[in-house]
Scaffold this active site. Sequence first.
Site, PDB file in Angstrom:
ATOM      1  N   LYS A 193       0.860  -1.252   0.045  1.00  0.00           N
ATOM      2  CA  LYS A 193      -0.157   0.191   0.015  1.00  0.00           C
ATOM      3  C   LYS A 193       0.812   1.064  -0.078  1.00  0.00           C
ATOM      4  CE  LYS A 193      -4.492   0.707   0.164  1.00  0.00           C
ATOM      5  NZ  LYS A 193      -5.504  -0.228  -0.375  1.00  0.00           N
TER       6      LYS A 193
ATOM      7  N   ASP B 149      -6.945   4.143  -4.405  1.00  0.00           N
ATOM      8  CA  ASP B 149      -7.598   4.064  -3.194  1.00  0.00           C
ATOM      9  C   ASP B 149      -8.294   5.356  -2.894  1.00  0.00           C
ATOM     10  OD1 ASP B 149      -7.580   1.939  -0.886  1.00  0.00           O
ATOM     11  OD2 ASP B 149      -7.223   3.868   0.181  1.00  0.00           O
TER      12      ASP B 149
HETATM   13  O1  2IT Z   1      -7.898  -1.788  -0.818  1.00  0.00           O
HETATM   14  C1  2IT Z   1      -7.979  -2.271  -1.889  1.00  0.00           C
HETATM   15  O2  2IT Z   1      -8.112  -3.492  -1.928  1.00  0.00           O
HETATM   16  C2  2IT Z   1      -7.583  -1.505  -3.106  1.00  0.00           C
HETATM   17  N1  2IT Z   1      -7.488  -0.202  -2.669  1.00  0.00           N
HETATM   18  C3  2IT Z   1      -7.529  -1.772  -4.378  1.00  0.00           C
HETATM   19  C4  2IT Z   1      -5.965  -2.205  -4.504  1.00  0.00           C
HETATM   20  C5  2IT Z   1      -5.676  -2.740  -6.111  1.00  0.00           C
HETATM   21  O3  2IT Z   1      -4.336  -2.996  -6.417  1.00  0.00           O
HETATM   22  O4  2IT Z   1      -6.492  -2.904  -6.863  1.00  0.00           O
END
Ligand code: 2IT
Length: 448
Positions: free
Chosen positions: A128, A168
């Site tokens: 993340k 996100d």
């Molecule tokens: O919290 C999540 O699963 C997302 N923000 C999506 C992450 C993604 O790589 O699509």
Amino acid sequence: MYKSDYLNRVLEQTKNTYPEQKEFVQAVEEFLDSMDFLVSKDPKIEGNAILERLIVPERIIQFRVPWVDDNNKIRVNTGYRVQFNSAIGPYKGGIRFDKSVNLSILKFLAFEQTFKNSLTGLPMGGAKGGSDFDPRGKSDKEVMRFCQSFMAELYRHIGPHTDIPAGDLGVGAREIGYMFGYYKKLKNEWSGVFTGKGLSYGGSLYRPEATGFGLLYFTEEMLKTYFKSDIKGKRVLISGSGKVGSMAALKAKELGAIIVGMSDINGCVVDPNGLEVEEILNLAKAKGEFVNEYIKKYPDVKYSKVARDLWKTPCDIALPCATQGEINLDNAKELKEGGCYLLVEGANMPCDLEAIRFFNENDIIFSSGKASNAGGVAVSGLEMAQNATFSSWSKEEVDEKLRKIMKNIFNECYQTACQYGQPKNLALGANIAGFLKVYEAMLAQGIV
Ligand code: 2IT
């Protein structure tokens, strides 16, 4: 206190090492809550220091993001990427731009992403990233300059086989476009390094809908399995005016649910006969929020300026889709009083630990976001597959695969929960099932 001394030690150590990282500590504790039986049954987990390794990110990148605003003033933010675990695939997870972003929040999100990605059945590790930059009220040019400066550092740490970011909170198609464009320029390389891209440059159909739609597919599986029922005619509460909440509302309505309450950062609106969902979606899409406009347009609607008051509304099903920490123990009790029997997380960790424990003890069936909101990253995985094979799939194909993946995730969580003697504890099932695959891969790959 856990039965296992090992677990108690790991939790103590986490709390002592990161006393200021409250969200991260909560995510670890919520995970450890599910590990007691497994850890006492399998001494290899302790013997190989699996949990100690699992809770320390493989790498954290932190950097300065200087940019110039429209008044020629120099601004400085902090950027991060937490590359948590790459045992089962390249790092994968969203980027969040929000005032609240700090290391604790990104570490909790990346930690949970590791298990969520594992549950999808696709080969993706957990990561993340983000910044304390707030895109609200910024001009397009300011957002572009910020994204370019952010990418000027991040580009050297990511790649289609290394780390594939996505959106996100605060990061949608516009921000991804700017970041992708700058990555391509710096690397002189077109690759599927981001997901959530626009359709004209390698994005997947249904990615914007995926988290919210997937949440409803998962909810339908829960209703079918536990209550031999479906969502038609059920009273549903949905929080959050972002993509997840909006798309959840759209699908819930399509499936025949009655949306009796919704919220955004300014408050909540409630109507026992069902809200005008289309109106709300139009407002949310145009402005990112709807409550203030909606109460002007429908002056008779019941409302509160406190978003949390949403949970006081009688309902069958609650779908928190806003952000972490939006349901505490008091809200959990209010939900119980209002007759709620299903709590399905659309956001990441919207319920705090006391609320989750209350649900489990009071017969509210609870699903953690790492299972029920995995549809977003699952379709990200499908976008990677399309990019890697130079293909693009139809809406129907993607939707069909998304439905299958959500059904599989539910079944895996449910069957694991049954196997451990707690058929209603889906969060336990999600933690164990997500963990086992990562554990096996870590064991196979030695001490790294
Ligand atoms: O919290 C999540 O699963 C997302 N923000 C999506 C992450 C993604 O790589 O699509």
